[in-house]
Design a protein around this motif. Sequence first.
Motif, PDB file in Angstrom:
ATOM      1  N   GLN A   1       0.828  -1.210   0.000  1.00  0.00           N
ATOM      2  CA  GLN A   1       0.000   0.000   0.000  1.00  0.00           C
ATOM      3  C   GLN A   1       0.863   1.261   0.000  1.00  0.00           C
ATOM      4  O   GLN A   1       0.549   2.249  -0.680  1.00  0.00           O
ATOM      5  CB  GLN A   1      -0.917  -0.015   1.219  1.00  0.00           C
ATOM      6  CG  GLN A   1      -1.997  -1.082   1.160  1.00  0.00           C
ATOM      7  CD  GLN A   1      -2.826  -1.155   2.443  1.00  0.00           C
ATOM      8  OE1 GLN A   1      -2.482  -0.517   3.453  1.00  0.00           O
ATOM      9  NE2 GLN A   1      -3.916  -1.920   2.398  1.00  0.00           N
TER      10      GLN A   1
ATOM     11  N   ALA B   1       2.211   1.786  -3.505  1.00  0.00           N
ATOM     12  CA  ALA B   1       1.206   2.361  -4.392  1.00  0.00           C
ATOM     13  C   ALA B   1       1.028   3.851  -4.119  1.00  0.00           C
ATOM     14  O   ALA B   1       0.918   4.672  -5.049  1.00  0.00           O
ATOM     15  CB  ALA B   1      -0.119   1.617  -4.216  1.00  0.00           C
TER      16      ALA B   1
ATOM     17  N   GLN C   1       1.684   7.249  -6.550  1.00  0.00           N
ATOM     18  CA  GLN C   1       0.641   8.252  -6.769  1.00  0.00           C
ATOM     19  C   GLN C   1       1.080   9.649  -6.352  1.00  0.00           C
ATOM     20  O   GLN C   1       0.727  10.642  -6.995  1.00  0.00           O
ATOM     21  CB  GLN C   1      -0.624   7.846  -5.998  1.00  0.00           C
ATOM     22  CG  GLN C   1      -1.309   6.603  -6.534  1.00  0.00           C
ATOM     23  CD  GLN C   1      -2.454   6.152  -5.645  1.00  0.00           C
ATOM     24  OE1 GLN C   1      -2.523   6.523  -4.464  1.00  0.00           O
ATOM     25  NE2 GLN C   1      -3.360   5.347  -6.196  1.00  0.00           N
TER      26      GLN C   1
ATOM     27  N   TYR D   1       7.304  -0.032 -14.344  1.00  0.00           N
ATOM     28  CA  TYR D   1       6.690  -0.032 -13.015  1.00  0.00           C
ATOM     29  C   TYR D   1       6.686  -1.436 -12.413  1.00  0.00           C
ATOM     30  O   TYR D   1       6.936  -1.609 -11.218  1.00  0.00           O
ATOM     31  CB  TYR D   1       5.271   0.522 -13.098  1.00  0.00           C
ATOM     32  CG  TYR D   1       5.237   1.999 -13.414  1.00  0.00           C
ATOM     33  CD1 TYR D   1       5.459   2.945 -12.418  1.00  0.00           C
ATOM     34  CD2 TYR D   1       5.002   2.459 -14.702  1.00  0.00           C
ATOM     35  CE1 TYR D   1       5.440   4.310 -12.688  1.00  0.00           C
ATOM     36  CE2 TYR D   1       4.978   3.815 -14.995  1.00  0.00           C
ATOM     37  CZ  TYR D   1       5.199   4.728 -13.998  1.00  0.00           C
ATOM     38  OH  TYR D   1       5.192   6.075 -14.265  1.00  0.00           O
TER      39      TYR D   1
ATOM     40  N   THR E   1       8.798  -2.453  -9.085  1.00  0.00           N
ATOM     41  CA  THR E   1       8.030  -2.939  -7.934  1.00  0.00           C
ATOM     42  C   THR E   1       8.553  -4.277  -7.447  1.00  0.00           C
ATOM     43  O   THR E   1       8.702  -4.509  -6.233  1.00  0.00           O
ATOM     44  CB  THR E   1       6.545  -3.054  -8.324  1.00  0.00           C
ATOM     45  OG1 THR E   1       6.055  -1.766  -8.696  1.00  0.00           O
ATOM     46  CG2 THR E   1       5.735  -3.589  -7.159  1.00  0.00           C
TER      47      THR E   1
ATOM     48  N   TRP F   1       2.591  -6.922 -14.839  1.00  0.00           N
ATOM     49  CA  TRP F   1       2.238  -6.575 -13.474  1.00  0.00           C
ATOM     50  C   TRP F   1       3.039  -7.460 -12.521  1.00  0.00           C
ATOM     51  O   TRP F   1       3.928  -8.183 -12.945  1.00  0.00           O
ATOM     52  CB  TRP F   1       0.740  -6.681 -13.242  1.00  0.00           C
ATOM     53  CG  TRP F   1       0.141  -8.055 -13.447  1.00  0.00           C
ATOM     54  CD1 TRP F   1      -0.110  -8.984 -12.494  1.00  0.00           C
ATOM     55  CD2 TRP F   1      -0.295  -8.619 -14.689  1.00  0.00           C
ATOM     56  NE1 TRP F   1      -0.671 -10.113 -13.058  1.00  0.00           N
ATOM     57  CE2 TRP F   1      -0.808  -9.913 -14.414  1.00  0.00           C
ATOM     58  CE3 TRP F   1      -0.302  -8.180 -16.015  1.00  0.00           C
ATOM     59  CZ2 TRP F   1      -1.295 -10.750 -15.394  1.00  0.00           C
ATOM     60  CZ3 TRP F   1      -0.803  -9.009 -16.998  1.00  0.00           C
ATOM     61  CH2 TRP F   1      -1.303 -10.279 -16.691  1.00  0.00           C
TER      62      TRP F   1
ATOM     63  N   PHE G   1      -0.621  -7.472  -7.801  1.00  0.00           N
ATOM     64  CA  PHE G   1      -0.476  -6.037  -7.565  1.00  0.00           C
ATOM     65  C   PHE G   1      -0.033  -5.393  -8.870  1.00  0.00           C
ATOM     66  O   PHE G   1       1.013  -5.728  -9.421  1.00  0.00           O
ATOM     67  CB  PHE G   1       0.544  -5.752  -6.457  1.00  0.00           C
ATOM     68  CG  PHE G   1       0.864  -4.287  -6.302  1.00  0.00           C
ATOM     69  CD1 PHE G   1      -0.141  -3.348  -6.118  1.00  0.00           C
ATOM     70  CD2 PHE G   1       2.182  -3.834  -6.355  1.00  0.00           C
ATOM     71  CE1 PHE G   1       0.143  -1.999  -5.993  1.00  0.00           C
ATOM     72  CE2 PHE G   1       2.488  -2.487  -6.219  1.00  0.00           C
ATOM     73  CZ  PHE G   1       1.460  -1.569  -6.037  1.00  0.00           C
ATOM     74  N   ASP G   2      -0.835  -4.458  -9.354  1.00  0.00           N
ATOM     75  CA  ASP G   2      -0.539  -3.788 -10.616  1.00  0.00           C
ATOM     76  C   ASP G   2      -0.224  -2.325 -10.333  1.00  0.00           C
ATOM     77  O   ASP G   2      -1.139  -1.520 -10.094  1.00  0.00           O
ATOM     78  CB  ASP G   2      -1.729  -3.895 -11.575  1.00  0.00           C
ATOM     79  CG  ASP G   2      -1.398  -3.389 -12.967  1.00  0.00           C
ATOM     80  OD1 ASP G   2      -0.262  -2.917 -13.165  1.00  0.00           O
ATOM     81  OD2 ASP G   2      -2.264  -3.461 -13.856  1.00  0.00           O
ATOM     82  N   PRO G   3       1.065  -1.955 -10.349  1.00  0.00           N
ATOM     83  CA  PRO G   3       1.396  -0.542 -10.080  1.00  0.00           C
ATOM     84  C   PRO G   3       0.837   0.403 -11.134  1.00  0.00           C
ATOM     85  O   PRO G   3       0.636   1.589 -10.854  1.00  0.00           O
ATOM     86  CB  PRO G   3       2.926  -0.546 -10.068  1.00  0.00           C
ATOM     87  CG  PRO G   3       3.329  -1.775 -10.822  1.00  0.00           C
ATOM     88  CD  PRO G   3       2.255  -2.775 -10.581  1.00  0.00           C
TER      89      PRO G   3
ATOM     90  N   ALA H   1      -2.166   2.220 -10.059  1.00  0.00           N
ATOM     91  CA  ALA H   1      -1.958   3.377  -9.192  1.00  0.00           C
ATOM     92  C   ALA H   1      -1.541   4.605  -9.987  1.00  0.00           C
ATOM     93  O   ALA H   1      -1.927   5.732  -9.660  1.00  0.00           O
ATOM     94  CB  ALA H   1      -0.901   3.047  -8.128  1.00  0.00           C
TER      95      ALA H   1
END
Length: 643
Positions: free
Chosen positions: A367, A370, A374, A407, A411, A450, A462-464, A467
């Motif tokens: 979290q 992400a 952002q 990304y 990640t 991803w 989890f797909d950055p 975000a």
Amino acid sequence: MLANQLPLPKHFIWYALLLQATLIGLYQPALPVWNTLLFILLLCWQAWRSGRNQGAFTPRQVNWLLAPMLLLLMLQLKQLGMLNLMLHILLLAAIGRNFTLNQRKDAAQLIWVHYFAIACSFIFYQQIALAFLIASLLGLNLYLQHRLFAANEARLQPRRLALLLIITLPLWLGLFLLFPRLPPLWQMPNQNIASTGLSDSLDPGSIERLVQSDALAFRVSFQTARPAREDWYWRAKVYEDFDGRSWQINTRFSAQNRPAATAISAAEVLQYQLLVEPHYQRDLFSLGLTLSWSDPVRTRPAGLVAYPNTVAQRISYQLTSVLQAIPLESAAEQQLNLRQNSANPKTRRFGQELAKQYQGNSTAIVQALAAHFQQQSFYYSLTPPRLGNNAIDQFLFESQVGFCSHYASATAVILRAAGIPARVIGGYQGGDWQQNQQYLLVRQRDAHAWVEYLLDNEWQRFDPTAAIAPERILAGLEQTLSVSERALLNGWQDNWLGKLAMQWSHLDYFWSVWVLGFNQSDQKRLWQQLSAWQHWSTLLISLLIIAVFTVGWLLWFFWFKHQYTPNRLRQQLCHALASEPEVGVTVSNWLQGYAIHHPNYAALFNELRNLYERSVFANDEHAAKLLQQKIKQQRRLLKKLRL
């Protein structure tokens, strides 16, 4: 003179050359450029010789001509593969036979070579347009066979051809539905065939190049409720080995395994069918965790599915999946996805700081990551700047402009540095839902990358990108890019031509699903449905009545209609002239009266009278046949004339 020694029909050689030139075009997937030019040169030479009416070569001369070419092809065996070599030899035999065409026996052999060469075209193509083209070549070869064995004055009879087609169509349909479906008798070679789609190596820039293609990747129809668009993550490849810049597929994916059993909810089950375009790889596409699959699909580690051979033809398969995390297979898999290297020190330090800050809590770290994407000035772009050796460091702390592979790669490196097993997933996300046709169309431009990270022994997605650019997931790639970047996409043109091409694509899809995709499982279900049907007695009685009627009609058409009895000939004349001779007047005198009454057509009526008299009084069947043909040709004129 024997029939086999008769000269060839007019223009026969030109039709044969046209057919062979089309075959060269159809065989392009198997023909290198220089071999194609060689075959075209041979065709042009034969066309030039035919235009100058030069005589045919002797078998000895043809052998001297083709032997060096055959030797050249044999030397290319390793490059071409056995199947492609056989196709080369087949094409060379057809073209070489042109040089010896002199008598009908030579042409008869060429006809049968053509049949086999035309059938082999289906090895490369399954599209409906090319199926029509191949069927047209078959029709042309049938016409050559007709010209070869029919009389010179014989013409094709469209009405009779249509009648035969109507009679044989139910037989074709029955054989297609009920005849046992056989597996392919051969597999396409994969020597020197460039693969399309995702590669086994993922680095910054690889997906950017791929998404600029508008080519079809696959199409999907759902037998259950369609999942939400944000769940359209089509898994194809798992990248676990990282060298500091690019990701590769681990060697363990050459094995096959069955997914581990897991508890599921009936409401989560998805059943869907995929129609995959040729991409010359073994990887196939699936949603979530695959539970069952149709033959000959196989499974791989990490819940992936694959084909036994390279996908060199359009294939169709069915899957049953659930939209839930992929279970961990072993401790070795966990350790494999924790490995790091000395590259990108800033990124690894950032991951270690996150782990210290959130005390190794995987959910909190994801979290926070992400939120970091952002809150910072990261930008999603199809044209990111070039990166150097420490590509991840440069992307995260300098350019901050990248595509999905940037990304996802960053990640996964951060999560591994934080002590969380992570890997990069390559596949496709989204697609264009065709509402009227009820299927999903996925193109190469939907290629995506991803991350999956391990939590409670399950690989969570989890797909950055979601975000950074949520529009990419919810609405598609075009809604994310700038106007200048959209111009890089090779999209369908929004005009009548593009719409027509899309409608043809829909037709091609249904052809592939209902015709090419009709497999052993579909046939087995059909047999089960037929065996459970309760109206077999009614159907059999109806078919028996239809068969009796059909046989009776055929007997009338082929026997009674062609009987040359005097009464039958008289009826045909009366029907054509819409009148009958008076009592006591013979048919000959009746026709003579027509000739006197219509002097402009006296020659026609005198011919009819002469043919009638020869048929009746001399039992001349040839005259009777000519009389029927003349009546048929002049039917409209005869009905207008009156005594």
